[in-house]
Design an enzyme around this catalytic site. Structure first.
Site, PDB file in Angstrom:
ATOM      1  N   LYS A   1      47.144  47.901  44.320  1.00 46.01           N
ATOM      2  CA  LYS A   1      46.240  47.392  43.284  1.00 46.01           C
ATOM      3  C   LYS A   1      44.987  46.732  43.844  1.00 46.01           C
ATOM      4  O   LYS A   1      43.923  46.779  43.236  1.00 46.01           O
ATOM      5  CB  LYS A   1      46.988  46.413  42.377  1.00 46.01           C
ATOM      6  CG  LYS A   1      47.963  47.106  41.436  1.00 46.01           C
ATOM      7  CD  LYS A   1      48.483  46.138  40.389  1.00 46.01           C
ATOM      8  CE  LYS A   1      49.205  46.862  39.271  1.00 46.01           C
ATOM      9  NZ  LYS A   1      50.519  47.395  39.679  1.00 46.01           N
TER      10      LYS A   1
ATOM     11  N   GLU B   1      43.677  41.693  31.950  1.00 46.98           N
ATOM     12  CA  GLU B   1      44.914  41.434  31.230  1.00 46.98           C
ATOM     13  C   GLU B   1      46.037  41.788  32.176  1.00 46.98           C
ATOM     14  O   GLU B   1      45.874  42.589  33.094  1.00 46.98           O
ATOM     15  CB  GLU B   1      44.988  42.294  29.967  1.00 46.98           C
ATOM     16  CG  GLU B   1      45.487  43.708  30.185  1.00 46.98           C
ATOM     17  CD  GLU B   1      44.566  44.568  31.032  1.00 46.98           C
ATOM     18  OE1 GLU B   1      43.333  44.360  30.974  1.00 46.98           O
ATOM     19  OE2 GLU B   1      45.071  45.437  31.756  1.00 46.98           O
TER      20      GLU B   1
ATOM     21  N   SER C   1      53.932  52.690  46.896  1.00 52.84           N
ATOM     22  CA  SER C   1      52.817  51.962  46.283  1.00 52.84           C
ATOM     23  C   SER C   1      52.880  50.458  46.496  1.00 52.84           C
ATOM     24  O   SER C   1      51.848  49.778  46.486  1.00 52.84           O
ATOM     25  CB  SER C   1      52.759  52.272  44.786  1.00 52.84           C
ATOM     26  OG  SER C   1      54.018  52.063  44.176  1.00 52.84           O
TER      27      SER C   1
HETATM   28  C1  LIG Z   1      51.321  48.432  39.098  1.00 53.39           C
HETATM   29  C2  LIG Z   1      52.146  49.207  40.035  1.00 53.39           C
HETATM   30  C3  LIG Z   1      52.446  50.568  39.819  1.00 53.39           C
HETATM   31  C4  LIG Z   1      52.035  51.316  38.577  1.00 53.39           C
HETATM   32  O1  LIG Z   1      50.674  51.416  38.350  1.00 53.39           O
HETATM   33  P1  LIG Z   1      49.859  52.765  38.584  1.00 53.39           P
HETATM   34  O2  LIG Z   1      48.533  52.485  37.997  1.00 53.39           O
HETATM   35  O3  LIG Z   1      50.584  53.878  37.881  1.00 53.39           O
HETATM   36  O4  LIG Z   1      49.806  53.001  40.048  1.00 53.39           O
HETATM   37  C5  LIG Z   1      53.170  51.253  40.785  1.00 53.39           C
HETATM   38  N1  LIG Z   1      53.622  50.627  41.889  1.00 53.39           N
HETATM   39  C6  LIG Z   1      53.372  49.326  42.132  1.00 53.39           C
HETATM   40  C7  LIG Z   1      53.901  48.704  43.368  1.00 53.39           C
HETATM   41  C8  LIG Z   1      52.625  48.573  41.218  1.00 53.39           C
HETATM   42  O5  LIG Z   1      52.379  47.286  41.466  1.00 53.39           O
END
Ligand SMILES: *Cc1c(COP(=O)(O)O)cnc(C)c1O
Length: 387
Positions: free
Chosen positions: A84, A106, A373
């Site tokens: 993010k 938000e 992610s």
């Molecule tokens: C917020 C988040 C997601 C989901 O958000 P996307 O916009 O679909 O990437 C996925 N993995 C993690 C670790 C997150 O913090």
């Protein structure tokens, strides 16, 4: 292609009063974003503050267990623990160079709020974070983090006091404060130009991963690239630079929820229909009359009834295969990756890892590159409740 559309999806379904700040943002994407000053400052911050490039990691033990070659793109190693920050820092710097001094966001589970607050602190801006009053209580640790780093938290008392009410309230705040304030959208969704802007900041994931993978594999591309899909930002970042590579199969993993028949899911591409939400035409979980249905996933970041419009398009043209993983398959992957490789994945990312585990038969001998992610320390409380 119509401006702001990906095939039939995207667009700007918003009140007219919101057009001026969106047009201003689109202008800044043409003038400030490509400028040498922006690019130099952004690249330096990604290196010095975020720790980019993030590594790719071969998983020797799990690869042997599964009979395939498993590689991870390590967005969990970024400062603040997920992908993010690539987006919030990019939008924050752009807003600062546009002359704004407030980042408005938000947040539901609080992860986007934290990433926005981190960017605001780095850039000497003010963070104003809208959160449903219920979430302020449920997500106390993230509220504490945000306050520590200087955010003003606005607890929204209307409606169900959760994410969608926070979005509505934040949009009203943007309408009144657009001179000073940038709305830092958290995923590759919402009205044009946000899906394109967020992709621009997240595509570094596949730019790096593609080069890193080829450097480690004698110039070969991976057979399969996988990412989890909530709103779709880590996935579009992981897919973007592989889309032209016809030999690469691309898989997006949505959350199936508990997986019981008729349960609520977070899988609008697999289970949804076309409709409009949060300023975009996309795939949605909705009733026949167009009422948004509740969504569910054990992973808070995947719990969203819509999806970014470019994913709806990549599905429609058949370039990306979208599939689902349920809560218990994700929990299994969470434990297996922790145990076999010493890496605790976020519950969101565990859905992408679970794809490789659950489909190992079809993936025998293949190289599979998964976007990790984020890291899972934040999820230990959820796991404690379940186990
Ligand atoms: C917020 C988040 C997601 C989901 O958000 P996307 O916009 O679909 O990437 C996925 N993995 C993690 C670790 C997150 O913090």
């Amino acid at each position: 292609m119509k401006k702001g559309y990906f095939g039939d999806f995207g667009g700007q379904f918003i009140p007219e009063l919101l057009m001026p700040p969106l047009i201003e943002l689109e202008e800044a994407m043409k003038t400030i974003l490509p400028s040498e000053e922006f690019q130099t400052r952004f690249t330096n911050m990604l290196k010095e503050n975020v720790g980019r490039p993030s590594a790719i990691t071969y998983c020797p033990n799990l690869s042997k267990d599964l009979g395939l070659d498993l590689w991870l793109k390590r967005e969990d190693l970024n400062h603040s623990g997920a992908h993010k920050i690539n987006n919030t820092l990019g939008q924050g710097l752009l807003a600062k160079m546009m002359g704004k001094d407030v980042l408005l966001a938000e947040t539901g589970a609080g992860m986007h709020g934290v990433a926005t607050t981190v960017a605001a602190a780095m850039l000497d801006m003010k963070a104003v974070i809208y959160m449903g009053a219920t979430d302020v209580v449920r997500q106390a640790p993230n509220v504490g983090r945000m306050r520590l780093m200087g955010a003003e938290i606005v607890a929204v008392e209307s409606g169900t006091k959760t994410l969608k009410d926070a979005i509505n309230a934040a949009l009203r705040r943007w309408l009144s404060d657009q001179e000073t304030t940038h709305y830092c959208f958290g995923t590759a969704a919402g009205p044009h130009p946000f899906p394109t802007l967020v992709r621009e900041f997240q595509q570094i994931i596949s730019k790096e991963a593609r080069e890193q993978f080829m450097a480690r594999n004698e110039g070969k591309l991976p057979d399969v690239v996988v990412a989890c899909v909530g709103g779709g930002s880590n996935a579009i970042g992981m897919f973007h630079n592989f889309v032209p590579d016809e030999s690469v199969r691309i898989v997006g993993v949505e959350a199936a929820g508990t997986g019981e028949p008729g349960c609520y899911s977070s899988a609008p591409i697999d289970h949804g229909t076309d409709g409009v939400l949060h300023g975009m035409m996309t795939k949605l979980l909705q009733t026949k009359d167009g009422q948004i249905e509740p969504s569910h996933s054990i992973a808070p970041g995947l719990d969203y009834p819509g999806v970014g419009p470019e994913h709806a398009h990549l599905d429609a043209i058949g370039r990306v295969d979208y599939t689902t993983i349920n809560d218990s398959q994700a929990i299994n992957a969470f434990k297996v990756l922790s145990r076999r490789e010493g890496i605790i994945p976020a519950l969101e990312s565990s859905h992408a890892v679970a794809y490789a585990i659950e489909n190992r038969e079809q993936l025998q001998g293949k190289s599979v590159l998964v976007c990790l992610s984020g890291r899972g320390d934040k999820d230990l409380g959820i796991l404690d409740q379940i186990l």
